[in-house]
Design a protein around this motif. Structure first.
Motif, short mmCIF file in Angstrom:
data_model
loop_
_atom_site.label_atom_id
_atom_site.label_comp_id
_atom_site.label_asym_id
_atom_site.label_seq_id
_atom_site.Cartn_x
_atom_site.Cartn_y
_atom_site.Cartn_z
N ARG A 143 -56.80 43.67 2.14
CA ARG A 143 -55.83 42.71 1.47
C ARG A 143 -55.90 41.52 2.25
N PHE A 144 -55.84 40.39 1.54
CA PHE A 144 -55.73 38.98 2.21
C PHE A 144 -54.48 38.79 3.17
N ASP A 145 -53.27 39.35 2.51
CA ASP A 145 -52.28 38.93 3.04
C ASP A 145 -51.70 39.96 4.43
N LEU A 146 -52.63 40.88 4.57
CA LEU A 146 -52.55 41.62 5.54
C LEU A 146 -53.69 41.72 6.73
N ALA A 147 -54.55 40.57 6.65
CA ALA A 147 -55.51 40.61 7.37
C ALA A 147 -55.05 39.92 8.85
N ASN B 231 -50.23 48.48 1.30
CA ASN B 231 -49.71 48.05 2.57
C ASN B 231 -49.46 49.16 3.61
N ILE B 232 -49.23 50.15 3.32
CA ILE B 232 -48.92 51.43 4.10
C ILE B 232 -50.17 51.94 4.52
N CYS B 233 -51.14 51.98 3.60
CA CYS B 233 -52.36 52.50 3.72
C CYS B 233 -53.13 51.72 5.13
N ILE B 234 -52.85 50.47 5.02
CA ILE B 234 -53.64 49.57 5.95
C ILE B 234 -52.69 49.38 7.30
N GLU B 235 -51.43 49.58 7.17
CA GLU B 235 -50.85 49.28 8.29
C GLU B 235 -50.74 50.55 9.34
N SER B 236 -50.38 51.63 8.71
CA SER B 236 -50.42 53.21 9.16
C SER B 236 -50.69 54.06 8.30
N CYS B 237 -51.96 54.51 8.07
CA CYS B 237 -52.51 55.67 7.32
C CYS B 237 -51.80 56.77 7.40
N PRO B 238 -51.09 57.21 6.19
CA PRO B 238 -50.36 58.47 6.09
C PRO B 238 -51.09 59.62 6.72
#
Lengths: 480, 120
Positions: free
Chosen positions: B17-21, A68-75
Motif C-alpha cells: 500500500r502506497f499510503d501505508l509505506a 491495512n490490518i494485514c500490513i499494520e498487524s497481521c491477524p
C-alpha cells in the motif's frame, strides 16, 4: 499455474470441487497456507480485489488483499489459541484503485489432529453499512436511537467509546426510554459484533429457573434435568450478555453473578468444574439501585462491579424537541410500513401530542403514533385519531387550568400575582369552601416557612409592610 | 539527465500500500539505466499526502508501488509522474526490471511456491 482441482470427500456420496463450493459463498473467501500465501480465492474475493486466483496463487496475502490490518498487524501473528477467530474492520485497495471498507474474519484451519495447516480469511464489503451509518448519524442518532436534545447528544458521543471497551455497563432510565436499544447499539458497535448478543430478563423467571437459565446445569442436577444445559453465559461466549431488569435479580443469584464478574468462570448447577467464559456484561434497570442497596434488596458490591460505566437515559418529557423528532420519525416509519397516504399531524393533534407527558416514554409515543396511523383514514392525523387516554388527559388538564384561572379571579390582584407563583398555589385555588381569613393565615405561614422565620423577608414575599404582617400575625394568633 | 525512481517499501518488498509505506527507495538512474545514486528514506509516519509532496519536491519521475488510491494516482499522473502500481515482489527485482525496461503495472516478481510445497 496449473494446480489440480481440490475436492471435498466424505460430505456427500461423491466428491465435490472445493473451489465451486467456495464460489457460491457471497462473501470474499481466501484460503492461505501457514506462510500466509494464497491457495484459493473464491469468485467474490476475485471480484472484490480485482485479482484472479491463477495470477496470485502462492503470493503473500498482504500483496493481494492490500488491507491495512494485514500490513499494520497481521491477524495470523496475533491469533491466540483460545480465541480461534478474529474479526476486524479495515480497508483494502483493490486493483481498480478503490479503497473499500471491509470487515475481515480471520480463522485458522486445523487438521484432524488439531495442528494449524493454514488460514481462512472471510472478507465482507461494508461500504453499504458505512454509508447507512453515515446517514443514520446525520439523522441525529446512534443505531436505533434517535434524538437531537443535548442529553441524547451527550449519550451518542460516549456510546462509540464505551462500545470499544470491555467494561461492564449499567444502563438506567425509566421504562420505555430505550435501554434495550442502547445495549444493542453498544454490542453492534463493539468488536464483539460477530458474536452473540444474549438478552436475559431477570424479572421474567422464577429464581430456580433463572439460575439454570443463566449458569446452566449438569444432567441429573435436579429432577427434570435430562440433559446438560450450557446456560446463557456460555451461549454468550465472546459476545455480550444483556441482563435486563437487574434490579429484580434475587439476592442469591446476585452473589453468583458477583462471583462471575470477579472470576469470569461459570459453575453450572450440579457441576464440579467451572467454565471460563469471555462475556461482556451489560445490565439495565428502571429501579433505583442505590435505594435498593439502602433497603438491603440489592448487594452493594454487585452495584459497584456493574457500575463501571453508567449510562442514564433521560425520560422523554425532559428531552425537549426530541418529541417532535420522534413523532416525525415514527410517522414516516409506519406510513411506509402500513402503506397509508398520510401526510402528517393536524395542528391540534400535534399540540396535544407535544403537550402530553409520555410516562411510558418513547415506547408509548411509538404506540400512540402506530395507533393513530391505523385509525386515521384521512390525509392528516386529527385529535380524534389519537388514543382517548391522550386526549382525556389533555381535557382534564384543561378543565383544571380553567377552574384555577376562574378562581384566581376571585383573589385581589396583588395576592393573585403572588399566589400564582408560590408553591401550593393550585391547592389553595382549589379550596373553594375556605374563607378569606383561613387563606390569609395559610399564606402567612407559608411565607414565614419560606423566609425561614424572618419576618421582614416574609413581609416582602407577601408584598406587605412589616407592621402589616405583624398586625395580621397577632390577629391570627401566629405571633410568638 | 538522470531519472529519479521512487519505490515505496515494506521490508525488502515493494509496499503493498502506497499510503501505508514508511520507507522509500529513491534511485537516480543514468540514461543508460545504471544507478548513479540511491538512498533509503525512513518516513516519520505513513501518509499518502506527505509521500506525494516528497515525490514532487524530490523531482521523482517514476513511482513504483503496490496498491494506490485512485485519487493519488490521478494527482501524480497529472503532475507528470509515471506510476507503476500493483507491483508485487522484492524491490531490488522491481528496480532491476525497471532498469531493463521490462517492468509493467501489475507485475508479480515473487518466486512462487506451488500449492502444498511450502515445506510445512
Amino acid at each position: 499455474m496449473n494446480t489440480p482441482t481440490s475436492q471435498i470427500t466424505g460430505l456427500f456420496n461423491h466428491p465435490i470441487a472445493f473451489k465451486s463450493l467456495m464460489d457460491e459463498i457471497p462473501l470474499g473467501v481466501t484460503v492461505l497456507d501457514t506462510k500466509r500465501r494464497i491457495i484459493l480465492l473464491n469468485r467474490s474475493m476475485e471480484g472484490l480485489t480485482g485479482f484472479v486466483q491463477q495470477d496470485v496463487e502462492g503470493i503473500p496475502c498482504q500483496c493481494v488483499l492490500r488491507c491495512n490490518i494485514c500490513i499494520e498487524s497481521c491477524p495470523a501473528q496475533t491469533l491466540r489459541e483460545e480465541t480461534d477467530t478474529k474479526c476486524m474492520e479495515g480497508n483494502i485497495i483493490n486493483r481498480d484503485r478503490q479503497k473499500i471498507p471491509v470487515r475481515i474474519t480471520f480463522s485458522p484451519i486445523r487438521n484432524t489432529g488439531g495442528t494449524t495447516i493454514g488460514f481462512m480469511e472471510v472478507v465482507e464489503d461494508i461500504r453499504f453499512i458505512k454509508e447507512l451509518d453515515a446517514k443514520m448519524g446525520q439523522a441525529f442518532g446512534f443505531g436505533h436511537l434517535i434524538g437531537a436534545s443535548p442529553q441524547m447528544e451527550k449519550i451518542f458521543r460516549v456510546l462509540p467509546v464505551i462500545a470499544q471497551s470491555d467494561s461492564s455497563v449499567l444502563i438506567t432510565g425509566e421504562t420505555g426510554a430505550g435501554k434495550d436499544f442502547v445495549a444493542e447499539a453498544i454490542h453492534q458497535a463493539s468488536p464483539r459484533v460477530r458474536d452473540p448478543f444474549i438478552k436475559v430478563n431477570c424479572g421474567a423467571l422464577p429464581e430456580t429457573l433463572l439460575e439454570s437459565e443463566l449458569f446452566g446445569h449438569q444432567k441429573g442436577a435436579f429432577t427434570g434435568a435430562f440433559e446438560n444445559k450450557p446456560g446463557r453465559f456460555r451461549l454468550a461466549h465472546n459476545g455480550t450478555l444483556y441482563l435486563t431488569e437487574i434490579g429484580d435479580l434475587p439476592l442469591s443469584l446476585q452473589v453468583k453473578l458477583l462471583t462471575f464478574l470477579d472470576d469470569k468462570v461459570v459453575h453450572p448447577l450440579g457441576s464440579t468444574k467451572g467454565f471460563h467464559v469471555n462475556v461482556r456484561v451489560i445490565a439495565a434497570t428502571h429501579r433505583n439501585l442505590e435505594k435498593m442497596v439502602h433497603e438491603d434488596r440489592f448487594r452493594e458490591d454487585l452495584l459497584f462491579r456493574l457500575n463501571v460505566v453508567r449510562l442514564h437515559l433521560p425520560p422523554l418529557r425532559s428531552r425537549g424537541d426530541d418529541v417532535r423528532l420522534l413523532l416525525d420519525h415514527f410517522l414516516n416509519t409506519f406510513i411506509t410500513e402500513f402503506k397509508k397516504p398520510i401526510k402528517g399531524f393536524s395542528a391540534k393533534a400535534l399540540r396535544i401530542l407535544l403537550d402530553y407527558a409520555y410516562p411510558g416514554n418513547v415506547r408509548e409515543l411509538r404506540n400512540i403514533v402506530e395507533y393513530a396511523i391505523n385509525v386515521c383514514q384521512e390525509d392528516l392525523i386529527q385529535w380524534k385519531h389519537l388514543p382517548s387516554y391522550v386526549t382525556d388527559v389533555r381535557t382534564r388538564e384543561e378543565r383544571e387550568r380553567e377552574k384555577s384561572e376562574e378562581q384566581l379571579v376571585a383573589f385581589p390582584a396583588h395576592i393573585e400575582a403572588k399566589t400564582a407563583k408560590e408553591p401550593g398555589a393550585e391547592e389553595r385555588a382549589g379550596d373553594l369552601d375556605v374563607d378569606w381569613a383561613t387563606v390569609e393565615k395559610r399564606m402567612i405561614m407559608e411565607a414565614m416557612i419560606k423566609a425561614k422565620g424572618r419576618r421582614s423577608k416574609a413581609a416582602a414575599l407577601l408584598g406587605w409592610g412589616r407592621s402589616t404582617l405583624w398586625r395580621k400575625m397577632k390577629q391570627y394568633g401566629l405571633a410568638l | 539527465m538522470a531519472k529519479k525512481v521512487l519505490i515505496a517499501l515494506h521490508g525488502n518488498e515493494v509496499a503493498p500500500r502506497f499510503d501505508l509505506a514508511t520507507e522509500v527507495l529513491i534511485a537516480s538512474l543514468a540514461p543508460d539505466g545504471t544507478v548513479q545514486e540511491d538512498k533509503i528514506l525512513v518516513l516519520p509516519r505513513a501518509s499518502a499526502e506527505k509521500l506525494c509532496h516528497m515525490i514532487l519536491t524530490e523531482d521523482v519521475g517514476v513511482v513504483i508501488c503496490g496498491g494506490i488510491e485512485d485519487e493519488y494516482f490521478q494527482y501524480l499522473t497529472w503532475k507528470r509522474v509515471k506510476v507503476l502500481d500493483s507491483v508485487m515482489g522484492p524491490f531490488e527485482t522491481a528496480l532491476e526490471r525497471f532498469r531493463e525496461g521490462s517492468l509493467q503495472e501489475g507485475a508479480i516478481l515473487f518466486d512462487r511456491a506451488r500449492k502444498g510445497q511450502d515445506g510445512d
